[in-house]
Enzyme design. Structure first.
Site, PDB file in Angstrom:
ATOM      1  N   CYS A  99      33.905  36.495  31.096  1.00  0.00           N
ATOM      2  CA  CYS A  99      33.084  36.537  31.124  1.00  0.00           C
ATOM      3  C   CYS A  99      32.111  38.032  30.933  1.00  0.00           C
ATOM      4  O   CYS A  99      32.376  38.424  29.987  1.00  0.00           O
ATOM      5  CB  CYS A  99      33.104  35.996  32.225  1.00  0.00           C
ATOM      6  SG  CYS A  99      31.697  35.883  33.741  1.00  0.00           S
ATOM      7  N   HIS A 143      35.819  30.815  32.122  1.00  0.00           N
ATOM      8  CA  HIS A 143      37.106  31.389  33.171  1.00  0.00           C
ATOM      9  C   HIS A 143      38.721  30.754  33.258  1.00  0.00           C
ATOM     10  O   HIS A 143      38.616  29.955  33.483  1.00  0.00           O
ATOM     11  CB  HIS A 143      36.240  31.650  34.688  1.00  0.00           C
ATOM     12  CG  HIS A 143      35.562  32.692  34.885  1.00  0.00           C
ATOM     13  ND1 HIS A 143      36.065  33.652  35.025  1.00  0.00           N
ATOM     14  CD2 HIS A 143      34.413  32.236  34.863  1.00  0.00           C
ATOM     15  CE1 HIS A 143      34.811  34.590  35.539  1.00  0.00           C
ATOM     16  NE2 HIS A 143      33.869  34.003  34.814  1.00  0.00           N
ATOM     17  N   GLU A 152      41.180  31.105  33.694  1.00  0.00           N
ATOM     18  CA  GLU A 152      42.411  32.056  35.401  1.00  0.00           C
ATOM     19  C   GLU A 152      41.434  30.795  36.545  1.00  0.00           C
ATOM     20  O   GLU A 152      42.657  30.466  37.590  1.00  0.00           O
ATOM     21  CB  GLU A 152      41.709  33.206  35.415  1.00  0.00           C
ATOM     22  CG  GLU A 152      40.360  33.767  36.110  1.00  0.00           C
ATOM     23  CD  GLU A 152      39.606  33.759  35.203  1.00  0.00           C
ATOM     24  OE1 GLU A 152      39.647  33.815  34.049  1.00  0.00           O
ATOM     25  OE2 GLU A 152      38.720  33.743  35.764  1.00  0.00           O
TER      26      GLU A 152
END
Ligand SMILES: *[C@@H]1O[C@H](CO)[C@@H](O)[C@H](O)[C@H]1NC(C)=O
Ligand SMILES: *[C@@H]1O[C@H](CO)[C@@H](O)[C@H](O)[C@H]1NC(C)=O
Ligand SMILES: *[C@@H]1O[C@H](CO)[C@@H](O)[C@H](O)[C@H]1NC(C)=O
Ligand SMILES: *[C@@H]1O[C@H](CO)[C@@H](O)[C@H](O)[C@H]1NC(C)=O
Length: 318
Positions: free
Chosen positions: A134, A244, A246
């Site tokens: 990001c 993202h 994660e």
């Protein structure tokens, strides 16, 4: 010049590699105790949980730990000398998401110092990978182009399927993925997007520095602008995702765009595992086990910020 002869058989593969990419890793032993630096950034203004001046969202730490690495926090506002010392001790760098100025912040300053050290190291066949997520993706684009080419998009809280490019299949990143996961990524809305800024295909294509440096692996659009969602550098072990991975495993704010499906969690693991496998090709180490122990993030405790916090746990630093 490198001329292959019988005697040079052992280095043949290195000779044939236009990239520095095959230099390490193929001939050297893998480092099965990789330590990855995660860059801290200035605290979010008004963060009621903040202690000190900077933070790292714990999800990025878990992301790497879950794939077999240990983490060293890289603090902002340190000297270039300290950063050079850290660089020679760690096996890769992760630039996380967040919300700081990618041209003037102390985060961007540290990112620039490490980026330059990594270019130099890789040029000298010292394999050093960088991953940007990001804001980290955006930071890498600014460092490579030497200017900010980002544009506003309507992508603040949306899950999207990746539009894979023809280059994706043979890319270093995606070729290590199981076929069914790649198919899920291409067909299901499982990549979490939480960004206001994007690198459009238009600006990428018009900028020769970016175009020569990065191979586009996937794109997305907000209905108006097509932007790059995944890229890897041609000649350096640098990787960037605008989405993202994660969050699917490690963030739990109940928000549109947050996806916790099995495939999304697999994408978290496989991206993390890929990056950790890249870090295993690096042989940097701390000068002693004691120095390593002092640097690891285990010396800090994450702070629980509540079920509805955008980052469920953060590490804070002075
Ligand atoms: C950075 O370090 C300098 C010198 O120690 C200090 O004066 C300054 O307040 C620090 N800035 C931040 C944002 O921590
Ligand atoms: C291209 O980059 C400029 C900044 O240099 C930005 O103002 C503009 O919005 C970008 N255009 C697109 C289509 O991405
Ligand atoms: C799924 O992705 C498409 C883009 O391919 C997008 O238009 C749509 O809004 C997404 N749906 C959800 C529920 O996020
Ligand atoms: C999550 O958000 C949805 C939609 O706003 C809501 O219906 C649901 O009750 C929420 N779940 C929890 C556990 O907060």
């Amino acid at each position: 010049m490198c001329r292959p002869t019988a005697a040079l058989c052992a280095v043949l593969s290195a000779c044939l590699c236009a990239a520095h990419l095959c230099a390490a890793g193929t001939s050297q032993q893998l480092n099965h105790r990789p330590v990855i630096g995660v860059l801290a950034q200035e605290n979010i203004p008004g963060d009621q949980f903040a202690r000190g001046s900077s933070y790292i969202a714990a999800s990025y730490v878990k992301y790497l730990e879950g794939a077999g690495a240990r983490v060293v926090p890289i603090r902002i506002n340190r000297t270039e000398e300290e950063y050079a010392n850290t660089f020679s001790s760690i096996n890769g760098l992760l630039l996380p998401g967040g919300d700081v100025d990618i041209q003037t912040s102390l985060f961007s300053r540290a990112a620039r110092i490490f980026y330059r050290l990594a270019l130099k190291a890789n040029d000298a066949r010292d394999y050093f990978p960088i991953w940007g997520t990001c804001q980290g993706f955006q930071q890498l684009s600014v460092l490579t182009a030497n200017k900010n080419l980002l544009t506003l998009t309507d992508t603040k809280a949306v899950a999207l399927p990746l539009t894979l490019t023809p280059a994706a299949q043979s890319s270093r990143l995606f070729r290590s993925f199981p076929k069914d996961l790649l198919q899920s990524l291409a067909e299901e809305n499982i990549t979490s997007n939480f960004h206001s800024w994007s690198l459009s295909m238009q600006n990428y294509s018009r900028n020769s520095k970016l175009k020569r440096f990065y191979k586009v692996l996937s794109t997305n659009d907000d209905g108006k602008k097509e932007f790059i969602s995944t890229m890897e550098a041609y000649r350096y072990p640098f990787y960037a995702v605008q989405w993202h991975p994660e969050k699917s495993s490690y963030e739990w704010v109940n928000k549109t765009g947050m996806i916790h499906s099995t495939a999304a969690v697999a994408a978290c693991f496989y991206t993390g595992s890929f990056f950790v496998s890249e870090a295993m090709k690096n042989q940097h180490h701390f000068s002693s086990p004691e120095e390593e122990e002092r640097a690891l993030i285990y010396n800090f405790s994450p702070v629980y910020r509540g079920a509805e916090a955008i980052f469920v746990q953060n590490y804070y630093f002075d």
